[in-house]
Design a protein around this motif. Structure first.
Motif, PDB file in Angstrom:
ATOM      1  N   PRO A   2      -6.738   3.926 -10.325  1.00 39.76           N
ATOM      2  CA  PRO A   2      -7.234   2.483 -10.284  1.00 39.76           C
ATOM      3  C   PRO A   2      -6.182   1.539  -9.683  1.00 39.76           C
ATOM      4  CG  PRO A   2      -7.072   3.279 -12.682  1.00 39.76           C
ATOM      5  CD  PRO A   2      -6.542   4.537 -11.745  1.00 39.76           C
ATOM      6  N   ALA A   3      -4.887   1.936  -9.755  1.00 34.95           N
ATOM      7  CA  ALA A   3      -3.813   0.710  -9.175  1.00 34.95           C
ATOM      8  C   ALA A   3      -3.865   0.935  -7.643  1.00 34.95           C
ATOM      9  CB  ALA A   3      -2.737   0.938  -9.918  1.00 34.95           C
ATOM     10  N   TRP A   4      -4.442   1.834  -7.027  1.00 32.95           N
ATOM     11  CA  TRP A   4      -4.473   1.951  -5.669  1.00 32.95           C
ATOM     12  C   TRP A   4      -5.227   0.999  -5.008  1.00 32.95           C
ATOM     13  CZ3 TRP A   4      -4.678   8.011  -4.455  1.00 32.95           C
ATOM     14  CH2 TRP A   4      -3.601   8.683  -4.957  1.00 32.95           C
ATOM     15  N   GLY A   5      -4.913   0.404  -3.954  1.00 30.27           N
ATOM     16  CA  GLY A   5      -5.633  -0.277  -3.009  1.00 30.27           C
ATOM     17  C   GLY A   5      -6.480   0.384  -1.907  1.00 30.27           C
ATOM     18  N   HIS A   6      -7.029  -0.282  -1.063  1.00 31.55           N
ATOM     19  CA  HIS A   6      -7.948   0.162   0.079  1.00 31.55           C
ATOM     20  C   HIS A   6      -7.235   1.214   0.748  1.00 31.55           C
ATOM     21  CE1 HIS A   6      -7.063  -3.368   2.127  1.00 31.55           C
ATOM     22  NE2 HIS A   6      -7.454  -2.423   3.218  1.00 31.55           N
ATOM     23  N   ARG A   7      -5.899   0.676   1.048  1.00 29.53           N
ATOM     24  CA  ARG A   7      -5.216   1.427   2.139  1.00 29.53           C
ATOM     25  C   ARG A   7      -4.716   2.950   1.740  1.00 29.53           C
ATOM     26  NH1 ARG A   7      -2.475  -3.910   2.620  1.00 29.53           N
ATOM     27  NH2 ARG A   7      -3.489  -4.994   4.706  1.00 29.53           N
ATOM     28  N   LYS A   8      -4.257   2.817   0.431  1.00 25.72           N
ATOM     29  CA  LYS A   8      -3.781   4.278  -0.053  1.00 25.72           C
ATOM     30  C   LYS A   8      -5.075   5.106  -0.069  1.00 25.72           C
ATOM     31  CE  LYS A   8      -1.020   6.804  -2.342  1.00 25.72           C
ATOM     32  NZ  LYS A   8       0.160   7.365  -1.855  1.00 25.72           N
ATOM     33  N   VAL A   9      -6.058   4.445  -0.674  1.00 28.28           N
ATOM     34  CA  VAL A   9      -7.679   5.170  -0.810  1.00 28.28           C
ATOM     35  C   VAL A   9      -7.907   5.792   0.492  1.00 28.28           C
ATOM     36  CG1 VAL A   9      -9.764   5.258  -1.460  1.00 28.28           C
ATOM     37  CG2 VAL A   9      -8.192   4.232  -2.973  1.00 28.28           C
ATOM     38  N   TRP A  10      -7.728   4.960   1.369  1.00 31.66           N
ATOM     39  CA  TRP A  10      -7.927   5.468   2.991  1.00 31.66           C
ATOM     40  C   TRP A  10      -7.160   6.412   3.334  1.00 31.66           C
ATOM     41  CZ3 TRP A  10      -4.281   4.476   7.040  1.00 31.66           C
ATOM     42  CH2 TRP A  10      -4.849   5.010   8.407  1.00 31.66           C
ATOM     43  N   ALA A  11      -5.732   6.452   3.072  1.00 34.19           N
ATOM     44  CA  ALA A  11      -4.890   7.295   3.526  1.00 34.19           C
ATOM     45  C   ALA A  11      -5.212   8.940   2.751  1.00 34.19           C
ATOM     46  CB  ALA A  11      -3.398   6.867   3.262  1.00 34.19           C
ATOM     47  N   MET A  12      -5.658   8.632   1.627  1.00 31.92           N
ATOM     48  CA  MET A  12      -5.962   9.955   0.843  1.00 31.92           C
ATOM     49  C   MET A  12      -7.048  10.323   1.373  1.00 31.92           C
ATOM     50  SD  MET A  12      -3.386  10.545  -1.053  1.00 31.92           S
ATOM     51  CE  MET A  12      -3.537  11.882  -1.927  1.00 31.92           C
ATOM     52  N   CYS A  13      -8.098   9.575   1.902  1.00 34.43           N
ATOM     53  CA  CYS A  13      -9.353  10.132   2.409  1.00 34.43           C
ATOM     54  C   CYS A  13      -9.140  10.861   3.919  1.00 34.43           C
ATOM     55  CB  CYS A  13     -10.620   9.233   2.612  1.00 34.43           C
ATOM     56  SG  CYS A  13     -11.289   8.404   1.068  1.00 34.43           S
ATOM     57  N   ARG A  14      -8.240  10.256   4.423  1.00 31.80           N
ATOM     58  CA  ARG A  14      -7.759  10.729   5.821  1.00 31.80           C
ATOM     59  C   ARG A  14      -7.058  12.283   5.524  1.00 31.80           C
ATOM     60  NH1 ARG A  14      -8.220   7.935  10.814  1.00 31.80           N
ATOM     61  NH2 ARG A  14      -6.966   9.778  11.377  1.00 31.80           N
ATOM     62  N   ARG A  15      -6.377  12.206   4.251  1.00 38.47           N
ATOM     63  CA  ARG A  15      -5.744  13.705   4.116  1.00 38.47           C
ATOM     64  C   ARG A  15      -6.776  14.493   3.885  1.00 38.47           C
ATOM     65  NH1 ARG A  15      -3.735  15.209  -0.945  1.00 38.47           N
ATOM     66  NH2 ARG A  15      -2.269  16.794  -0.795  1.00 38.47           N
ATOM     67  N   ASP A  16      -7.719  14.297   3.174  1.00 37.35           N
ATOM     68  CA  ASP A  16      -8.967  14.990   2.773  1.00 37.35           C
ATOM     69  C   ASP A  16      -9.810  15.833   3.936  1.00 37.35           C
ATOM     70  OD1 ASP A  16      -8.071  14.962   0.112  1.00 37.35           O
ATOM     71  OD2 ASP A  16      -9.720  13.495  -0.319  1.00 37.35           O
ATOM     72  N   GLY A  17      -9.504  14.996   5.078  1.00 36.70           N
ATOM     73  CA  GLY A  17      -9.949  15.571   6.359  1.00 36.70           C
ATOM     74  C   GLY A  17     -11.188  14.441   6.765  1.00 36.70           C
ATOM     75  N   HIS A  18     -11.384  13.183   6.213  1.00 41.21           N
ATOM     76  CA  HIS A  18     -12.341  12.254   6.523  1.00 41.21           C
ATOM     77  C   HIS A  18     -11.851  11.344   7.723  1.00 41.21           C
ATOM     78  CE1 HIS A  18     -15.114  13.606   3.251  1.00 41.21           C
ATOM     79  NE2 HIS A  18     -14.128  13.254   2.355  1.00 41.21           N
ATOM     80  N   ARG A  19     -12.822  11.315   8.917  1.00 31.98           N
ATOM     81  CA  ARG A  19     -12.316  10.487   9.925  1.00 31.98           C
ATOM     82  C   ARG A  19     -12.997   9.271   9.540  1.00 31.98           C
ATOM     83  NH1 ARG A  19     -12.866  12.593  15.604  1.00 31.98           N
ATOM     84  NH2 ARG A  19     -11.640  10.629  15.865  1.00 31.98           N
ATOM     85  N   VAL A  20     -12.273   8.109   8.959  1.00 27.58           N
ATOM     86  CA  VAL A  20     -12.705   6.604   8.466  1.00 27.58           C
ATOM     87  C   VAL A  20     -11.756   5.771   8.823  1.00 27.58           C
ATOM     88  CG1 VAL A  20     -12.120   6.830   6.168  1.00 27.58           C
ATOM     89  CG2 VAL A  20     -14.290   5.833   6.688  1.00 27.58           C
TER      90      VAL A  20
END
Length: 138
Positions: free
Chosen positions: A41-59
């Protein structure tokens, strides 16, 4: 001119003239962003974005931010300010504690000598040292 006429024709037919446009990027990444945000919950949108990119999502970052804002999962804007104020309060609490001197010894603030008053300062131009360079070798 053709675009305006097409728009007017759609309005006359009663169909929707504009939008809603499909949002495939948001739908594809929604579950991953939600999962990462709820796990951390302490993560912001940039860290969540980076983790989504790591999961393979292009966003993009903006898409993740909009998605989290729509879901109500973003931290408030003043959360950083609150963290800084908490850090300042903690720092102030330790400022009255022991202090390490240049020699490496610890001293208490009550044992420190008081600051010199302006009347105790030496007169201008008198430093107590000899400033003559005559007869000295370099």
């Amino acid at each position: 001119m053709d675009t305006w006429r097409r728009h007017q024709a759609r309005v006359r037919q009663g169909t929707q003239a504009r939008g809603p446009w499909p949002r495939p990027a948001r739908e594809l990444v929604r579950d991953a962003a939600r999962r990462h945000t709820l796990e951390h919950p302490a993560w912001g949108h940039r860290k969540v974005w980076a983790m989504c990119r790591r999961d393979g999502h292009r966003v993009s970052q903006a898409t993740v931010r909009r998605l989290l804002r729509d879901e109500g999962l973003l931290l408030e804007a003043n959360s950083q300010r609150e963290r800084r104020q908490l850090a300042a309060r903690r720092k102030a609490a330790f400022a009255t504690g022991p202090v390490r001197t240049r020699s490496g010894k610890w001293t208490s603030p009550s044992l420190r000598p008081p600051l010199a008053a302006p009347g105790d300062w030496p007169a201008a131009g008198t430093t107590g040292r000899s400033t003559s360079w005559a007869g000295t070798s370099r």
